[in-house]
Design a protein around this motif. Structure first.
Motif, PDB file in Angstrom:
ATOM      1  N   PRO A  74       0.833  -1.197   0.000  1.00  0.00           N
ATOM      2  CA  PRO A  74       0.000   0.000   0.000  1.00  0.00           C
ATOM      3  C   PRO A  74       0.871   1.251   0.000  1.00  0.00           C
ATOM      4  N   ASP A  95      -6.015   7.195   9.307  1.00  0.00           N
ATOM      5  CA  ASP A  95      -5.696   7.140   7.883  1.00  0.00           C
ATOM      6  C   ASP A  95      -6.918   7.439   7.024  1.00  0.00           C
ATOM      7  N   GLY A  96      -8.107   7.345   7.590  1.00  0.00           N
ATOM      8  CA  GLY A  96      -9.299   7.725   6.845  1.00  0.00           C
ATOM      9  C   GLY A  96      -9.710   6.714   5.807  1.00  0.00           C
ATOM     10  N   GLY A  97      -8.928   5.695   5.605  1.00  0.00           N
ATOM     11  CA  GLY A  97      -9.298   4.709   4.609  1.00  0.00           C
ATOM     12  C   GLY A  97      -9.171   3.313   5.183  1.00  0.00           C
ATOM     13  N   ASP A  98      -9.682   2.341   4.464  1.00  0.00           N
ATOM     14  CA  ASP A  98      -9.568   0.969   4.926  1.00  0.00           C
ATOM     15  C   ASP A  98      -8.672   0.194   3.970  1.00  0.00           C
ATOM     16  N   ASP A  99      -8.641  -1.100   4.166  1.00  0.00           N
ATOM     17  CA  ASP A  99      -7.734  -1.911   3.358  1.00  0.00           C
ATOM     18  C   ASP A  99      -8.096  -1.906   1.882  1.00  0.00           C
ATOM     19  N   GLY A 100      -9.404  -1.901   1.612  1.00  0.00           N
ATOM     20  CA  GLY A 100      -9.827  -1.839   0.219  1.00  0.00           C
ATOM     21  C   GLY A 100      -9.338  -0.565  -0.444  1.00  0.00           C
ATOM     22  N   ASP A 101      -9.381   0.551   0.288  1.00  0.00           N
ATOM     23  CA  ASP A 101      -8.888   1.809  -0.260  1.00  0.00           C
ATOM     24  C   ASP A 101      -7.392   1.745  -0.520  1.00  0.00           C
ATOM     25  N   LEU A 102      -6.681   1.156   0.423  1.00  0.00           N
ATOM     26  CA  LEU A 102      -5.225   1.071   0.266  1.00  0.00           C
ATOM     27  C   LEU A 102      -4.865   0.208  -0.941  1.00  0.00           C
ATOM     28  N   LEU A 103      -5.565  -0.885  -1.091  1.00  0.00           N
ATOM     29  CA  LEU A 103      -5.293  -1.757  -2.230  1.00  0.00           C
ATOM     30  C   LEU A 103      -5.673  -1.060  -3.540  1.00  0.00           C
ATOM     31  N   GLU A 128      -9.124 -14.533   1.387  1.00  0.00           N
ATOM     32  CA  GLU A 128      -8.217 -13.801   0.488  1.00  0.00           C
ATOM     33  C   GLU A 128      -8.991 -13.205  -0.686  1.00  0.00           C
ATOM     34  N   GLY A 130     -12.200 -12.581  -0.766  1.00  0.00           N
ATOM     35  CA  GLY A 130     -13.097 -11.543  -0.255  1.00  0.00           C
ATOM     36  C   GLY A 130     -12.361 -10.257   0.057  1.00  0.00           C
ATOM     37  N   GLY A 131     -11.080 -10.363   0.346  1.00  0.00           N
ATOM     38  CA  GLY A 131     -10.304  -9.174   0.677  1.00  0.00           C
ATOM     39  C   GLY A 131      -9.964  -8.305  -0.515  1.00  0.00           C
ATOM     40  N   THR A 133     -12.188  -8.133  -3.449  1.00  0.00           N
ATOM     41  CA  THR A 133     -13.302  -7.904  -4.369  1.00  0.00           C
ATOM     42  C   THR A 133     -13.715  -6.438  -4.446  1.00  0.00           C
ATOM     43  N   ILE A 134     -13.730  -5.747  -3.329  1.00  0.00           N
ATOM     44  CA  ILE A 134     -14.194  -4.352  -3.369  1.00  0.00           C
ATOM     45  C   ILE A 134     -13.208  -3.504  -4.169  1.00  0.00           C
TER      46      ILE A 134
END
Lengths: 328, 202
Positions: A74, A95-103, A128, A130-131, A133-134
Motif C-alpha cells: 500500500p 488514515d481515513g481509509g480501509d484496506d480496500g482503499d489502500l489496495l 483472500e 473476499g479481501g 473484491t471491493i
C-alpha cells in the motif's frame, strides 16, 4: 475456459484497444459468448481504463494451486490539507481509509500488478478473495472486467468464487457484464444466480435494443425461480431498469401474488425505485397496504405510493392508515 | 490444509453463502447502485431489509437530486448472520451502517472532517437523506456543526446511521440468539475481517 473460446488470442484485443475503440464495446464483443451476444454497447459513464501499451492485456492464467503472490504494497498515506477552521474534532486523526482503499490506491499507482490481485480472486481462499473484491470492483480496468467475467463463467470454480467474481462485476457497473450476469441466471446454484442479478449493470450502459431481452430474463426469474432471494433481487433489478409502467408488469404480479413476504416487500420497493406511475401500479400498491399484509410490505408500498406524487383522497387515507398502524 | 482449517472453512462458507438469504432475514446491499458505491469489508454489507432498503432509498434520492456530486460511500453494515464483527462492535444486528463524508473534489475516496477535501454541506445533506429514508433514530458523527448528530470517538471519517424497530425482517429473526449464543461461524467472519485488516498493513 480457453483463450481461444473467448477470442482473446493473437493480440486481437490489444490491437482493437490500440485503435482507440471504445473499451466497453470492444470487451462486449470479446465477451459475446454464450446464449446472449451483444453486438455493441454504449460506453459507460465512467469508462474503463486500458492497460498501458507496455503492459498489454493478457489472457488470465489458468487457475493454479500455487500460493497467491504478495499484494502490492500500500502507498504511504498522502498528507491531506487541513481545513482552516479549528474545531474540537481536530483531535481525531487516522488514515481515513480501509484496506480496500489502500489496495485500490496501490493498484492505481501500479496498474501492471493487477494480475497479482486477480490471482487472489482466482485461487485464493475465501478470505483472500473476499479481501480484494471491493478494490477490484472499483478499479475500472478492462483486465479486471475480463478476468471477473471469465471466472464468473467458469463452471469448474467453486460457486462462492464465481459469486465473488460477479460481485466484482457488480462494482464495475460496466455494460459488457450484462451477458455474463444473464448467463449466471441460468446457473443451478442459487448463490451464483443471486450474485448474477446484482452484477447486472445499469440500463444506460448497454445497447437499448437489448434491454427488452434483459427485462424478459429478469421477469422469468421473478416468476419462476425457486429461490425467494433470487426472485426478490430480480424484482429490484426490474425496478432499477424499468423506464415505463408497462415494464413493471412482472413486479406488480409478484407484489400481490408471490408467496414470500420478502419478495413482496422487494417488489414494493422496486416500484419506488422505478418511479413509474400508472393505474395498475397504484392499484397494486394500495392492495399491498391493506391490513394483514406484512409490515415491511405495507411500509414499502406506502413509501412507493407516496413517491408517485399527487394522491387521490382514498390513497391519502390509506397512507395515513399505514403510517398510524406501523410501529416505526 | 489441516482438518481444523477445513472445518473453519466450511463454517465460513456456510455463513457467507448458505442456501437461504440469511437466517436472520438479512439482505445484502448490492456492491453499487444508483447514487452509491461500496467500501469496507465485502463480507459486511448485510442488514435488515428496512436498513438496506432505506440506504438504497437515500442513495437513489441522492442520484436524482445531486447528480453532480460524488456517489455516497456505503461502508460496513453487519455480517450475513450478524453477531460479533471485529472492528465494528456495534454492527451486530443489521441495523447500523457506516457512511463516508462527502468530498468537495468529486473523489469517491476516504475523507475526514478535518481535511480540506471535506464538504460539510453535502455531507449534511447525505445525513438528512439517510435519516429520512431509514427513519434512523441516531446518527453518530463528529462534525457537530451538523445538527442532530452525536459525537463519538472514531467517527471523524464516517457517519454511523442506526435504525431501531424490528428492522423489517419478515423471516424468523434469530439475531438475538446469534449474538448471545456466540455463533462460532460468525466469529469466523470477524476473524476474516481481522485477517484483512492485518495483511496489508504489516
Amino acid at each position: 475456459m480457453s483463450a481461444g473460446r473467448l477470442g482473446l488470442g493473437a493480440g486481437g484485443t490489444s490491437d482493437a484497444l490500440a485503435r482507440g475503440l471504445v473499451i466497453a464495446a470492444a470487451v462486449a464483443g470479446v465477451l459475446g459468448i454464450g446464449a446472449v451476444a451483444w453486438p455493441a454497447a454504449r460506453p459507460t459513464a465512467r469508462p474503463l481504463t486500458t492497460p498501458p501499451a507496455s503492459t498489454p492485456p493478457e489472457v488470465p492464467a489458468p487457475r493454479s494451486t500455487v500460493a497467491a503472490p504478495a499484494l502490492p504494497a500500500p502507498p504511504a498515506a498522502a498528507p491531506e490539507a487541513e481545513c482552516e477552521c479549528a474545531h474540537e474534532h481536530h483531535e481525531e486523526q487516522g488514515d481515513g481509509g480501509d484496506d480496500g482503499d489502500l489496495l485500490l490506491e496501490a493498484l492505481r499507482q501500479e496498474p501492471a500488478r493487477v494480475d497479482e490481485v486477480l490471482e487472489r480472486l482466482r485461487t485464493g481462499s475465501l478470505e483472500e478473495a473476499g479481501g480484494v473484491t471491493i478494490a477490484l470492483g472499483r478499479f475500472r480496468d478492462v483486465r479486471v472486467l475480463r478476468a471477473a467475467a471469465q471466472l464468473s463463467d467458469a463452471r469448474d470454480a467453486e460457486p462462492w468464487r464465481r459469486a465473488m467474481a460477479l460481485e466484482v462485476l457488480d462494482g464495475l457497473d460496466a455494460g459488457p457484464a450484462a451477458p455474463v450476469a444473464l448467463r449466471a441466471l441460468a446457473d443451478p446454484d442459487p448463490v451464483v444466480r443471486r450474485a448474477g442479478i446484482h452484477a447486472l449493470p445499469p440500463r444506460a450502459t448497454i445497447d437499448p435494443e437489448r434491454a427488452p431481452a434483459v427485462l424478459a430474463a429478469l421477469g422469468a426469474a421473478l416468476r419462476r425461480d425457486a429461490d425467494p432471494e433470487v426472485r426478490r433481487r430480480a424484482a429490484l433489478a426490474i425496478g432499477r431498469w424499468a423506464t415505463d409502467a408497462g415494464e413493471l408488469g412482472p413486479v406488480l404480479s409478484s407484489l400481490v401474488r408471490d408467496p414470500s413476504p420478502d419478495v413482496r416487500a422487494g417488489a414494493a420497493f422496486a416500484c419506488e425505485l422505478a418511479a413509474q406511475d400508472g393505474p395498475r401500479v397504484r392499484q397494486a400498491l394500495l392492495r399491498s397496504m391493506e391490513a394483514g399484509e406484512a409490515p415491511l410490505v405495507r411500509e414499502n408500498a406506502a413509501r412507493a405510493l407516496e413517491a408517485l406524487g399527487p394522491l387521490a383522497e382514498h390513497e391519502r387515507r390509506a397512507l395515513e392508515r399505514v403510517a398510524a398502524e406501523l410501529p416505526y | 490444509m489441516t482438518s481444523v482449517a477445513r472445518i473453519l472453512g466450511a463454517l465460513l462458507l456456510g455463513v457467507v453463502f448458505s442456501s437461504s438469504a440469511s437466517a436472520q432475514g438479512f439482505i445484502q446491499l448490492p456492491a453499487s447502485g444508483p447514487g452509491y458505491y461500496w467500501y469496507g469489508d465485502s463480507f459486511g454489507h448485510w442488514g435488515t431489509p428496512r436498513l438496506v432498503y432505506g440506504m438504497e432509498r437515500a442513495a437513489a434520492r441522492w442520484a436524482r437530486e445531486q447528480p453532480n456530486a460524488p456517489r455516497i460511500g456505503m461502508g460496513n453494515m453487519s455480517l450475513r448472520r450478524g453477531g460479533f464483527y471485529r472492528g465494528h462492535e456495534t454492527h451486530r444486528t443489521g441495523r447500523d451502517c457506516d457512511v463516508r463524508p462527502i468530498r468537495n473534489d468529486g473523489q469517491e475516496a476516504p475523507c475526514q472532517i478535518t481535511w480540506g477535501t471535506y464538504h460539510r454541506d453535502l455531507t449534511a445533506l447525505a445525513i438528512r437523506y439517510c435519516r429520512e429514508a431509514t427513519g434512523a433514530y441516531e446518527v453518530l458523527f463528529n462534525d457537530t456543526r451538523i445538527p442532530n448528530v452525536r459525537k463519538v470517538k472514531g467517527h471523524h471519517n464516517h457517519f454511523h446511521v442506526s435504525i431501531t424497530g424490528d428492522g423489517g425482517t419478515v423471516a424468523n429473526d434469530g439475531v438475538t440468539a446469534s449474538v448471545s449464543g456466540g455463533l462460532g461461524a460468525a466469529e469466523g467472519i470477524g476473524f476474516v475481517g481481522n485477517l484483512n485488516g492485518r495483511r496489508r498493513r504489516r
